[in-house]
Design a protein around this motif. Structure first.
Motif, mmCIF file in Angstrom:
data_model
loop_
_atom_site.group_PDB
_atom_site.id
_atom_site.type_symbol
_atom_site.label_atom_id
_atom_site.label_comp_id
_atom_site.label_asym_id
_atom_site.label_seq_id
_atom_site.Cartn_x
_atom_site.Cartn_y
_atom_site.Cartn_z
ATOM 1 N N GLN A 83 0.785 -1.243 -0.045
ATOM 2 C CA GLN A 83 0.157 0.000 -0.103
ATOM 3 C C GLN A 83 0.981 1.195 0.081
ATOM 4 N N CYS A 84 0.458 2.383 -0.759
ATOM 5 C CA CYS A 84 1.232 3.388 -0.829
ATOM 6 C C CYS A 84 1.172 4.273 0.303
ATOM 7 N N GLU A 85 2.314 4.880 0.888
ATOM 8 C CA GLU A 85 2.137 5.668 1.937
ATOM 9 C C GLU A 85 1.523 6.813 1.538
ATOM 10 N N HIS A 86 1.446 7.485 0.415
ATOM 11 C CA HIS A 86 0.894 8.819 0.238
ATOM 12 C C HIS A 86 -0.647 8.708 0.265
ATOM 13 N N HIS A 87 -1.266 7.629 -0.187
ATOM 14 C CA HIS A 87 -2.793 7.454 -0.235
ATOM 15 C C HIS A 87 -3.553 6.152 0.465
ATOM 16 N N MET A 88 -2.656 5.504 1.050
ATOM 17 C CA MET A 88 -3.049 4.177 1.563
ATOM 18 C C MET A 88 -3.803 3.329 0.525
ATOM 19 N N MET A 162 -2.806 2.032 -7.493
ATOM 20 C CA MET A 162 -4.158 2.236 -7.632
ATOM 21 C C MET A 162 -4.201 3.643 -7.581
ATOM 22 N N CYS A 163 -3.351 4.563 -6.686
ATOM 23 C CA CYS A 163 -3.530 5.859 -6.426
ATOM 24 C C CYS A 163 -3.349 6.395 -7.617
ATOM 25 N N LYS A 164 -2.397 6.135 -8.975
ATOM 26 C CA LYS A 164 -2.472 6.537 -9.877
ATOM 27 C C LYS A 164 -3.626 6.094 -10.898
HETATM 28 ZN ZN LIG Z 1 -0.024 7.008 -3.627
#
Ligand SMILES: [Zn+2]
Length: 204
Positions: A83-88, A162-164
């Motif tokens: 999981q990305c730390e910028h958007h979870m 997925m945040c992108k």
């Molecule tokens: Zn992200």
């Protein structure tokens, strides 16, 4: 019987319930009743990477004990989920890990590589740091008890974020991160052999 919820579980459940209200939901409607509890349970699994007691035991063997000294490339390929730390938001894809054992060095139990990938992925991450964490942990295991450094070590990760894709830019694509050391960096033939194994993968 379900295990008793810890203090921490209850805090997370309360926060998730509040979050549901804040986004405009009714946390008491049928479909959402169990959601705070399910999420607190899920967090234990997907964020177990914060708990050092959950770190995998990495079995290694001394090279040359079975009548063969292995000094060729060993490659392991598999999937990762993080999981990305910028958007979870989820990011996931495929990895290719390779190393060349030192003749007097140690060899990794092959199933341990995937376990290290899973463990390092089980927290909020960026793909660049994830790649470095995996290599660092495997390298440390290979160099246990003063064993010499492997002749080369390499990792390629290709991930969909997925945040992108599902928000923001809304563009499908693959991000590639690479960690290359020793012979993989210095010897074009070794590098070429590894990159050939990775291939030109554009879907993960
Ligand atoms: Zn992200």
């Amino acid at each position: 019987m379900e295990k008793e919820r810890s203090e921490k579980d209850l805090v997370i459940e309360k926060l998730v319930r509040q979050l549901l209200i804040e986004i405009g939901e009714d946390p008491d409607r049928e479909g959402l009743k169990g959601t705070p509890h399910r999420i607190s349970k899920m967090f234990k699994e997907i964020y177990r990477g914060y708990d050092q007691t959950k770190a995998p035991k990495i079995t290694t063997f001394p090279n040359g004990t079975d009548g063969i000294t292995y000094d060729n490339m060993v490659i392991d390929q598999g999937d990762f989920y993080s999981q990305c730390e910028h958007h979870m938001k989820d990011f996931f894809g495929k990895y290719w890990f390779a190393y060349i054992p030192a003749p007097e060095g140690r060899i990794l139990g092959i199933s341990k590589i995937g376990r290290v990938v899973d463990y390092c992925s089980a927290k909020l991450q960026v793909q660049e740091r994830l790649s470095h964490d995996i290599v660092a942990m495997l390298k440390e295991a290979l160099m246990k008890d003063g064993a010499p450094e492997p002749l080369g070590i390499a990792l390629v990760m290709k991930g969909r974020h997925m945040c992108k894709e599902s928000r923001g830019a809304r563009k499908k694509g693959i991000m590639t991160t690479t960690v290359i050391e020793g012979a993989f960096r210095d010897d074009p033939i070794v590098r070429e052999e590894f990159m050939h194994q990775v291939g030109n993968v554009t879907e993960v």
